[in-house]
Motif scaffolding. Structure first.
Motif, PDB file in Angstrom:
ATOM      1  N   VAL A   1      37.361-105.744  53.789  1.00 12.90           N
ATOM      2  CA  VAL A   1      36.137-106.540  53.956  1.00 12.90           C
ATOM      3  C   VAL A   1      36.318-107.585  55.057  1.00 12.90           C
ATOM      4  CG1 VAL A   1      34.674-108.261  52.817  1.00 12.90           C
ATOM      5  CG2 VAL A   1      35.306-106.166  51.610  1.00 12.90           C
TER       6      VAL A   1
ATOM      7  N   ALA B   1      37.859-107.358  57.859  1.00 18.04           N
ATOM      8  CA  ALA B   1      37.777-106.838  59.224  1.00 18.04           C
ATOM      9  C   ALA B   1      36.371-106.931  59.822  1.00 18.04           C
ATOM     10  CB  ALA B   1      38.305-105.400  59.263  1.00 18.04           C
ATOM     11  N   PRO B   2      35.311-106.431  59.164  1.00 21.62           N
ATOM     12  CA  PRO B   2      33.977-106.586  59.757  1.00 21.62           C
ATOM     13  C   PRO B   2      33.520-108.040  59.831  1.00 21.62           C
ATOM     14  CG  PRO B   2      33.842-105.596  57.568  1.00 21.62           C
ATOM     15  CD  PRO B   2      35.270-105.586  57.954  1.00 21.62           C
ATOM     16  N   LEU B   3      33.981-108.877  58.894  1.00 20.78           N
ATOM     17  CA  LEU B   3      33.649-110.301  58.992  1.00 20.78           C
ATOM     18  C   LEU B   3      34.262-110.910  60.250  1.00 20.78           C
ATOM     19  CD1 LEU B   3      34.108-111.463  55.280  1.00 20.78           C
ATOM     20  CD2 LEU B   3      31.957-111.096  56.518  1.00 20.78           C
TER      21      LEU B   3
ATOM     22  N   ALA C   1      34.976-109.247  62.958  1.00 23.24           N
ATOM     23  CA  ALA C   1      34.223-108.698  64.081  1.00 23.24           C
ATOM     24  C   ALA C   1      32.901-109.439  64.265  1.00 23.24           C
ATOM     25  CB  ALA C   1      33.974-107.204  63.855  1.00 23.24           C
ATOM     26  N   ALA C   2      32.248-109.793  63.140  1.00 26.50           N
ATOM     27  CA  ALA C   2      30.978-110.517  63.227  1.00 26.50           C
ATOM     28  C   ALA C   2      31.169-111.898  63.839  1.00 26.50           C
ATOM     29  CB  ALA C   2      30.360-110.637  61.836  1.00 26.50           C
TER      30      ALA C   2
ATOM     31  N   TRP D   1      35.235-105.008  68.913  1.00 23.46           N
ATOM     32  CA  TRP D   1      34.497-104.955  67.646  1.00 23.46           C
ATOM     33  C   TRP D   1      34.818-103.660  66.906  1.00 23.46           C
ATOM     34  CZ3 TRP D   1      30.538-102.504  64.903  1.00 23.46           C
ATOM     35  CH2 TRP D   1      29.871-103.289  63.961  1.00 23.46           C
ATOM     36  N   ALA D   2      34.814-102.531  67.634  1.00 20.46           N
ATOM     37  CA  ALA D   2      35.095-101.240  67.011  1.00 20.46           C
ATOM     38  C   ALA D   2      36.553-101.152  66.563  1.00 20.46           C
ATOM     39  CB  ALA D   2      34.773-100.111  67.991  1.00 20.46           C
TER      40      ALA D   2
ATOM     41  N   LEU E   1      38.397-103.628  65.500  1.00 19.85           N
ATOM     42  CA  LEU E   1      38.508-104.400  64.262  1.00 19.85           C
ATOM     43  C   LEU E   1      37.974-103.598  63.068  1.00 19.85           C
ATOM     44  CD1 LEU E   1      37.493-107.964  65.528  1.00 19.85           C
ATOM     45  CD2 LEU E   1      39.747-107.236  64.719  1.00 19.85           C
ATOM     46  N   LEU E   2      36.896-102.884  63.279  1.00 12.71           N
ATOM     47  CA  LEU E   2      36.386-102.032  62.197  1.00 12.71           C
ATOM     48  C   LEU E   2      37.399-100.929  61.860  1.00 12.71           C
ATOM     49  CD1 LEU E   2      32.594-101.592  63.041  1.00 12.71           C
ATOM     50  CD2 LEU E   2      33.665-103.172  61.429  1.00 12.71           C
TER      51      LEU E   2
ATOM     52  N   GLY F   1      39.795-102.239  59.481  1.00 14.74           N
ATOM     53  CA  GLY F   1      39.219-102.234  58.142  1.00 14.74           C
ATOM     54  C   GLY F   1      39.327-100.869  57.488  1.00 14.74           C
TER      55      GLY F   1
END
Length: 417
Positions: free
Chosen positions: A101, A103-105, A107-108, A180-181, A183-184, A187
């Motif tokens: 969870v 990881a996308p945070l 990235a955001a 960004w990708a 980091l996802l 995740g």
């Protein structure tokens, strides 16, 4: 017929156990551990790429990595207690999901909110820290005692292989994907770590009466003190990481640049260290020393050759060879060390004792890094590196003199080969 069958069995002995590499339960655990190791390694590398494309400042990178370290240190002792109190598999699941969870945070928050990135990094560090002792204890549940040394060697082979091929793979992916990708993708690796391993056997069963968290953690400390070899070995490991590992991390780039005028020595030495560690893991997967504790501590002491090679104006090949020797030595220590903990410690206290191992050895590494740089500025690299090398040689030697250190066992008869 029954008598003949029994006689045949007694003559041939029990059927040989299959290799741990053919065990589905272990392979799932190995895949989860490898995924967590790759995700742990990849995060600072990917964030470094974010600095290069100016979506994160160097100061922001330092803050995010510091938050991750804080989360790791806070979660390790908590995880040790929870993994002994409840299911080790459950702790791995929730720790991996928390890191996934995060990881996308992260990235955001990239390029938008540094506080969000720091909070997400702390959550990722907590997931990483919670996984460590739980994975150690889960290995003892999934793998029988006769095959644990092979299993631990396979685990470390995966970690070292990741370190060797990870930079090239990540750099290649960075040509195709944005930060960004990536980091996802980290995740997704944590999701694999959370979901792939299967439950072990003999997991702790919750009971109606429990002491406080601190009481259970203190109980784990008492269990650790029952094993003089563990206390002495952990002290030696902590000293080596806080001095030798930290000193070479700071000094090797400086020596490579100032003495040899090229970054090649830095890259070659670190590659040689990883290749040496791979060779050490392959060796210790099969080799059973008659004095495993002393052999392991001698391997740990070999790390002293790394800072020692940086103290004198030697040929670059000497520095590279010293790092290769250090890599071999560190795995000659790590694999028997983990195997001994899994064998000797009371099963219901294994995660707590493992958490002490990670908390002290890895937890004090940032302290060493923080102190080494000012010491080099004040006294120069040569005397600081010489002191660090001396500590690396003497601390394992002192640990070898502790009771039960020779075999990493309270009783020689406890050893099974």
């Amino acid at each position: 017929m029954a008598t003949s069958s029994a006689q045949a069995t007694s003559q041939t002995g029990p059927p040989p156990r299959k290799s741990v590499l053919l065990d589905t339960g272990f392979l799932r655990l190995w895949a989860g551990t490898t995924a967590s190791g790759l995700a742990t390694w990849a995060l600072p590398f990917v964030l470094g790429l974010a600095v290069l494309d100016r979506s994160l400042t160097p100061a922001g990178l330092g803050l995010v990595l510091a938050a991750r370290t804080a989360g790791f240190l806070a979660a390790v002792p908590v995880s040790g207690v929870l993994a002994d109190r409840y299911s080790r598999r459950g702790v791995v699941l929730w720790a991996g999901l928390a890191a996934a969870v995060a990881a996308p945070l992260m990235a955001a928050g990239l390029g938008r909110s540094l506080p969000l990135m720091a909070a997400a990094a702390a959550l990722a560090g907590a997931g990483q820290g919670a996984c460590r002792p739980a994975f150690q204890a889960l290995t003892a549940e999934v793998v029988d005692i006769e095959r644990r040394q092979q299993a631990n060697a396979a685990m470390t082979l995966a970690v070292r292989g990741t370190t060797l091929v990870g930079p090239a793979l990540t750099a290649l992916l960075a040509l195709l994907l944005d930060i960004w990708a990536l980091l996802l993708g980290i995740g997704l690796l944590w999701l694999v770590a959370a979901l792939v391993p299967r439950p072990g056997v003999g997991a702790p069963v919750p009971t109606g009466s429990r002491v406080s968290f601190f009481g259970e953690f203190a109980d784990g400390m008492r269990e650790a003190r029952r094993h003089p070899w563990f206390v002495a070995g952990l002290a030696a490991l902590t000293a080596v990481i806080a001095t030798g590992y930290s000193a070479t991390g700071v000094a090797l780039p400086l020596v490579s640049r100032d003495r040899y005028g090229t970054e090649f020595v830095l890259a070659a030495a670190m590659t040689a260290y990883t290749v040496g560690a791979l060779a050490g893991a392959v060796l210790i997967a099969r080799w059973r020393s008659s004095s495993p504790g002393w052999t392991a501590l001698a391997g740990l002491a070999a790390y002293g050759f790394a800072p020692l090679s940086l103290t004198l104006p030697v040929h670059p090949a000497v520095v590279i060879a010293a790092y290769a020797v250090a890599g071999v030595g560190i795995e000659l220590f790590n694999v028997p060390w983990f195997t001994a903990i899994q064998r000797e410690v009371e099963p219901e206290k294994l995660a707590r004792v493992s958490s002490l191992d990670f908390l002290l050895s890895y937890g004090l590494a940032p302290v060493g890094l923080a102190l080494i740089a000012p010491a080099i500025d004040a006294f120069g690299p040569r005397p600081v590196l010489a002191v660090c090398a001396l500590v690396c040689f003497l601390a394992p030697a002192a640990a070898a003199a502790a009771p039960t250190a020779r075999h990493f066992s309270r009783s020689r008869s406890d050893l099974r080969t």
